[in-house]
Design a protein around this motif. Structure first.
Motif, mmCIF file in Angstrom:
data_model
loop_
_atom_site.group_PDB
_atom_site.id
_atom_site.type_symbol
_atom_site.label_atom_id
_atom_site.label_comp_id
_atom_site.label_asym_id
_atom_site.label_seq_id
_atom_site.Cartn_x
_atom_site.Cartn_y
_atom_site.Cartn_z
ATOM 1 N N PHE A 15 -7.801 2.763 2.005
ATOM 2 C CA PHE A 15 -7.066 3.374 3.107
ATOM 3 C C PHE A 15 -5.594 2.967 3.080
ATOM 4 C CE2 PHE A 15 -5.566 2.889 7.537
ATOM 5 C CZ PHE A 15 -5.594 4.221 7.927
ATOM 6 N N VAL A 16 -5.329 1.683 2.944
ATOM 7 C CA VAL A 16 -3.950 1.187 2.921
ATOM 8 C C VAL A 16 -3.207 1.711 1.689
ATOM 9 C CG1 VAL A 16 -2.507 -0.876 2.753
ATOM 10 C CG2 VAL A 16 -4.498 -0.861 4.282
ATOM 11 N N THR A 17 -3.894 1.767 0.553
ATOM 12 C CA THR A 17 -3.279 2.274 -0.677
ATOM 13 C C THR A 17 -2.866 3.739 -0.530
ATOM 14 O OG1 THR A 17 -4.610 0.756 -2.009
ATOM 15 C CG2 THR A 17 -3.621 2.630 -3.146
ATOM 16 N N LEU A 18 -3.764 4.544 0.035
ATOM 17 C CA LEU A 18 -3.452 5.963 0.226
ATOM 18 C C LEU A 18 -2.270 6.147 1.169
ATOM 19 C CD1 LEU A 18 -7.079 7.392 0.569
ATOM 20 C CD2 LEU A 18 -5.493 7.791 -1.328
ATOM 21 N N LEU A 19 -2.254 5.406 2.272
ATOM 22 C CA LEU A 19 -1.138 5.518 3.218
ATOM 23 C C LEU A 19 0.179 5.103 2.570
ATOM 24 C CD1 LEU A 19 -2.165 4.348 6.809
ATOM 25 C CD2 LEU A 19 -1.586 6.618 5.995
ATOM 26 N N THR A 20 0.132 4.045 1.775
ATOM 27 C CA THR A 20 1.356 3.575 1.104
ATOM 28 C C THR A 20 1.896 4.632 0.153
ATOM 29 O OG1 THR A 20 0.564 1.287 1.260
ATOM 30 C CG2 THR A 20 2.333 1.748 -0.324
ATOM 31 N N ILE A 21 1.004 5.235 -0.631
ATOM 32 C CA ILE A 21 1.423 6.286 -1.560
ATOM 33 C C ILE A 21 2.050 7.445 -0.805
ATOM 34 C CG2 ILE A 21 0.582 8.027 -3.192
ATOM 35 C CD1 ILE A 21 -1.581 5.997 -4.030
ATOM 36 N N ILE A 56 3.457 7.477 2.237
ATOM 37 C CA ILE A 56 4.727 7.105 2.872
ATOM 38 C C ILE A 56 5.856 7.089 1.850
ATOM 39 C CG2 ILE A 56 5.953 5.208 4.009
ATOM 40 C CD1 ILE A 56 3.286 4.552 5.429
ATOM 41 N N VAL A 57 5.584 6.531 0.672
ATOM 42 C CA VAL A 57 6.604 6.484 -0.380
ATOM 43 C C VAL A 57 6.972 7.892 -0.843
ATOM 44 C CG1 VAL A 57 7.073 5.763 -2.751
ATOM 45 C CG2 VAL A 57 5.979 4.175 -1.154
ATOM 46 N N ALA A 58 5.957 8.723 -1.079
ATOM 47 C CA ALA A 58 6.212 10.087 -1.561
ATOM 48 C C ALA A 58 6.945 10.921 -0.516
ATOM 49 C CB ALA A 58 4.889 10.756 -1.945
ATOM 50 N N LEU A 59 6.512 10.839 0.739
ATOM 51 C CA LEU A 59 7.171 11.603 1.802
ATOM 52 C C LEU A 59 8.588 11.101 2.051
ATOM 53 C CD1 LEU A 59 4.149 11.862 4.262
ATOM 54 C CD2 LEU A 59 5.180 13.755 2.978
ATOM 55 N N LEU A 101 1.333 17.710 0.198
ATOM 56 C CA LEU A 101 1.885 19.055 0.344
ATOM 57 C C LEU A 101 1.903 19.503 1.795
ATOM 58 C CD1 LEU A 101 0.343 21.074 -2.652
ATOM 59 C CD2 LEU A 101 2.712 20.307 -2.384
ATOM 60 N N LEU A 102 0.842 19.253 2.519
ATOM 61 C CA LEU A 102 0.790 19.754 3.888
ATOM 62 C C LEU A 102 1.688 18.960 4.843
ATOM 63 C CD1 LEU A 102 -1.341 17.972 5.933
ATOM 64 C CD2 LEU A 102 -2.959 18.848 4.265
ATOM 65 N N LEU A 103 2.118 17.766 4.424
ATOM 66 C CA LEU A 103 3.020 16.962 5.258
ATOM 67 C C LEU A 103 4.486 17.064 4.851
ATOM 68 C CD1 LEU A 103 0.923 13.654 5.522
ATOM 69 C CD2 LEU A 103 1.272 15.333 7.334
ATOM 70 N N ALA A 104 4.763 17.566 3.647
ATOM 71 C CA ALA A 104 6.111 17.478 3.090
ATOM 72 C C ALA A 104 7.161 18.209 3.925
ATOM 73 C CB ALA A 104 6.110 18.004 1.653
ATOM 74 N N ILE A 105 6.957 19.481 4.201
ATOM 75 C CA ILE A 105 7.959 20.240 4.953
ATOM 76 C C ILE A 105 8.039 19.784 6.406
ATOM 77 C CG2 ILE A 105 8.585 22.532 5.800
ATOM 78 C CD1 ILE A 105 7.643 23.695 3.172
ATOM 79 N N PRO A 106 6.910 19.625 7.125
ATOM 80 C CA PRO A 106 7.023 19.162 8.514
ATOM 81 C C PRO A 106 7.753 17.839 8.672
ATOM 82 C CG PRO A 106 4.830 20.041 8.127
ATOM 83 C CD PRO A 106 5.510 19.990 6.784
ATOM 84 N N PHE A 107 7.544 16.902 7.734
ATOM 85 C CA PHE A 107 8.233 15.618 7.842
ATOM 86 C C PHE A 107 9.679 15.683 7.339
ATOM 87 C CE2 PHE A 107 4.295 12.813 8.269
ATOM 88 C CZ PHE A 107 4.699 12.299 9.494
ATOM 89 N N SER A 108 10.070 16.756 6.671
ATOM 90 C CA SER A 108 11.454 16.916 6.219
ATOM 91 C C SER A 108 12.312 17.665 7.241
ATOM 92 C CB SER A 108 11.483 17.670 4.883
ATOM 93 O OG SER A 108 10.831 16.947 3.871
ATOM 94 N N THR A 140 10.887 9.396 13.755
ATOM 95 C CA THR A 140 10.232 8.151 14.139
ATOM 96 C C THR A 140 9.034 8.412 15.036
ATOM 97 O OG1 THR A 140 12.304 6.905 13.961
ATOM 98 C CG2 THR A 140 10.549 5.945 15.312
ATOM 99 N N VAL A 141 9.194 9.307 16.003
ATOM 100 C CA VAL A 141 8.095 9.618 16.918
ATOM 101 C C VAL A 141 6.968 10.314 16.157
ATOM 102 C CG1 VAL A 141 7.418 10.888 18.993
ATOM 103 C CG2 VAL A 141 9.660 9.776 18.874
ATOM 104 N N MET A 142 7.317 11.294 15.343
ATOM 105 C CA MET A 142 6.299 11.990 14.547
ATOM 106 C C MET A 142 5.533 11.015 13.658
ATOM 107 S SD MET A 142 8.210 15.450 13.221
ATOM 108 C CE MET A 142 8.426 16.902 14.257
ATOM 109 N N GLY A 143 6.274 10.187 12.941
ATOM 110 C CA GLY A 143 5.652 9.255 12.003
ATOM 111 C C GLY A 143 4.796 8.214 12.702
ATOM 112 N N SER A 144 5.270 7.728 13.849
ATOM 113 C CA SER A 144 4.503 6.713 14.582
ATOM 114 C C SER A 144 3.183 7.286 15.086
ATOM 115 C CB SER A 144 5.338 6.186 15.758
ATOM 116 O OG SER A 144 6.521 5.559 15.297
ATOM 117 N N LEU A 145 3.227 8.495 15.634
ATOM 118 C CA LEU A 145 1.992 9.126 16.121
ATOM 119 C C LEU A 145 1.028 9.399 14.969
ATOM 120 C CD1 LEU A 145 3.456 11.610 18.765
ATOM 121 C CD2 LEU A 145 2.172 9.519 19.215
#
Length: 546
Positions: free
Chosen positions: A8-14, A16-19, A257-264, A284-289
């Motif tokens: 779980f932590v590995t996937l989240l780290t990957i 966060i870095v990619a996004l 892919l599904l997070l790339a544009i919304p987070f940009s 910050t709010v989006m990412g924290s939620l």
């Protein structure tokens, strides 16, 4: 299958870095597309053929009329394509049932991609590629276009123009979505996703058992399905099917892919209004939620005994939890596991994610304008609490702005609760949810939450092709998409007409940790107050009684 904290932590780290790597360059490119005064040669030919004046801008009413007219035309075209499938397929496939055809047409036009049919056996290549796949591009482009219009309304002063919808639609489709989807499709093919023109074939294995092997242009549609936060799968199993999502690498890439544009888009917002701190606050709010929701989903999966039913064993609970959170916090609705089989509290979290308004980070475009509406409400409430002038980006927030914002925020909860209540009161509708007790209510609540928020995922125990359920879902998807867009454009037009007010000592700062905390609190509390009673009757009751 046990839940792995390390995975779980590995996937989240990957992720966060990619996004983080694409946030700034992609956000800057989107801002450039939005503010570009020039037109490419092929774009001019499109405008000329369509009779569009690309240099003439539209008021909010003209922009809204174009959005609605384009959506209505798309529904009619897609409905006819499905009904005329015997002609389009050369007689190989029958026409789609009229109730399902209308439901599918509205679903794809509204970026919901709710599928009340089995795609691989119901639709042929022509309808899948020439109609559904095209709608995956343009429905995503419509959402981004409306977000551009709202940001222009906040950035401009003393004008009644918000841009030209047809120009925005063309640019977003051809300059952003098409090239990115082409790159993504190549990556998917290289990593094992099917892409061919082969029909479904029956093969005899060495054990003597016949096996049906479907084929088709899967990777090309999978790319825009995720990139445009659409979610409709080429196969009925969606991203749990090994031909759509064969391994752990494609699984995490699809989440990216599904997070790339919304987070940009928050960076795009900051760039367009000339204050990047504003964009970083929204981010910050989006990412924290997103992180909080993903963490709760992980907890709900990790504490449930005998975890494994409905989960794809190739990915495991950790990857499926990350995917489920991302797909319900955006308007994607793609799934790599059966949400109907998630533990009750995990399924409830998936519902809560959609009930947030899908703003963390939300669908392409819709996530940004949804969060900006909440920011306007937060500014107003903050101003009331400390006695400061409610202003956002130099624009004074007045009664008409709060009326429009309040209507926007109430549309979806009213649709979800009213339609769920109506379905519960109709015995034939309830019969389409075969479970018993709280989970039966959860299946209906999930369906209308998904439809009204234009998500498209489902608790798969529900029979969605029933005429009553289908008609109620049509209302949820259509009104839940277009009415909020019209309200957003009306708000943008009102702000664009204002002259900005210079900041003063009494102006509430709308960037930084303090405002981010206020905005996040408003987002969560608004959702909890609207939906907690319904959640208590469904997933909470189920989770606390088992």
């Amino acid at each position: 299958m046990p839940f792995s904290i390390l995975s779980f932590v590995t996937l989240l780290t990957i992720l966060i870095v990619a996004l983080g790597a694409v946030h700034r360059p992609l956000g800057a490119y989107l801002a450039k597309v939005a503010d570009d005064d020039g037109h490419l040669a092929f774009e001019r030919r499109i405008y000329r053929a369509a009779g569009i004046g690309p240099n003439s801008e539209q008021t909010w009413k003209g922009y809204a009329r174009s959005v609605v007219a384009f959506s209505v035309a798309g529904v009619i075209l897609l409905y006819l394509a499905q009904r005329l499938q015997p002609i389009l397929s050369g007689g190989q496939l029958p026409g789609v049932d009229p109730w399902v055809a209308m439901n599918t047409a509205i679903s794809f036009i509204t970026n919901t991609n709710w599928q009340a049919y089995v795609p691989e056996s119901t639709l042929g290549f022509v309808v899948q590629m020439a109609f559904l796949a095209v709608q995956n591009f343009v429905s995503a482009a419509v959402g981004i276009a409306v977000a551009f219009a709202l940001v222009r309304g906040l950035a401009r002063k003393g004008t009644d123009s918000l841009g030209n919808f047809w120009v925005d639609l063309t640019r977003i489709t051809f300059r952003v979505l098409l090239p990115l989807a082409a790159i993504a499709a190549v990556v998917l093919v290289v990593t094992g996703v099917v892409q061919n023109w082969g029909p479904t074939a029956v093969h005899n294995t060495i054990t003597g058992v016949s096996q049906t092997i479907p084929g088709g242009p899967v990777a090309s549609q999978e790319a825009i399905k995720e990139l445009g936060t659409n979610g409709g799968g080429y196969f009925n199993a969606n991203s749990a099917h090994p031909f759509e999502n064969p391994n752990a690498l494609t699984n995490i890439f699809e989440v990216f892919l599904l997070l790339a544009i919304p987070f940009s888009l928050p960076y795009t917002f900051g760039r367009m209004v000339g204050n990047r701190k504003q964009g970083y606050t929204i981010l910050t709010v989006m990412g924290s939620l997103w992180l909080l929701s993903t963490g709760f989903m992980a907890w709900a999966l990790s504490v449930w005994p005998n975890l494994g039913e409905g989960l794809e064993q190739r990915f495991g609970p950790a990857a499926s939890g990350v995917f489920a959170t991302a797909t319900t916090l955006t308007s994607t609705g793609a799934v790599d596991a059966a949400h109907d089989s998630l533990p009750p509290l995990a399924g409830g979290m998936a519902m809560f994610n959609m009930m947030l308004g899908e703003v963390a980070p939300g669908g392409v475009g819709s996530g940004l304008y949804g969060m900006l509406i909440l920011a306007i409400v937060a500014v107003f409430l903050g101003g009331l609490m400390v006695g400061r002038t409610p202003e956002y980006l130099g624009k004074k927030i007045q009664a008409r702005h709060m009326t429009l914002a309040a209507l926007y925020l109430l549309v979806t909860p009213v649709l979800v609760l009213a339609l769920t209540g109506a379905a519960v009161l109709i015995p034939s509708a309830v019969a389409n949810a075969p479970s018993q007790g709280p989970h039966q209510f959860s299946e209906l609540l999930y369906a209308f939450t998904s439809g009204a928020n234009n998500n498209g995922s489902a608790f798969a125990g529900l029979t969605a092709s029933d005429p009553i359920i289908s008609s109620l879902m049509d209302v949820a998807m259509w009104v839940g998409r277009l009415l909020p867009m019209v309200l957003v454009l009306a708000l943008a037009g009102s702000f664009a007409a204002q002259e900005p007010i210079p900041p003063s000592p009494g102006t509430l700062a709308t960037y930084g940790p303090l405002f981010a905390g206020l905005l996040g609190t408003v987002t969560v509390l608004f959702t909890a107050l609207n939906y907690f009673p319904a959640l208590a009757l469904g997933p909470i009751a189920e989770g606390t009684t088992r």
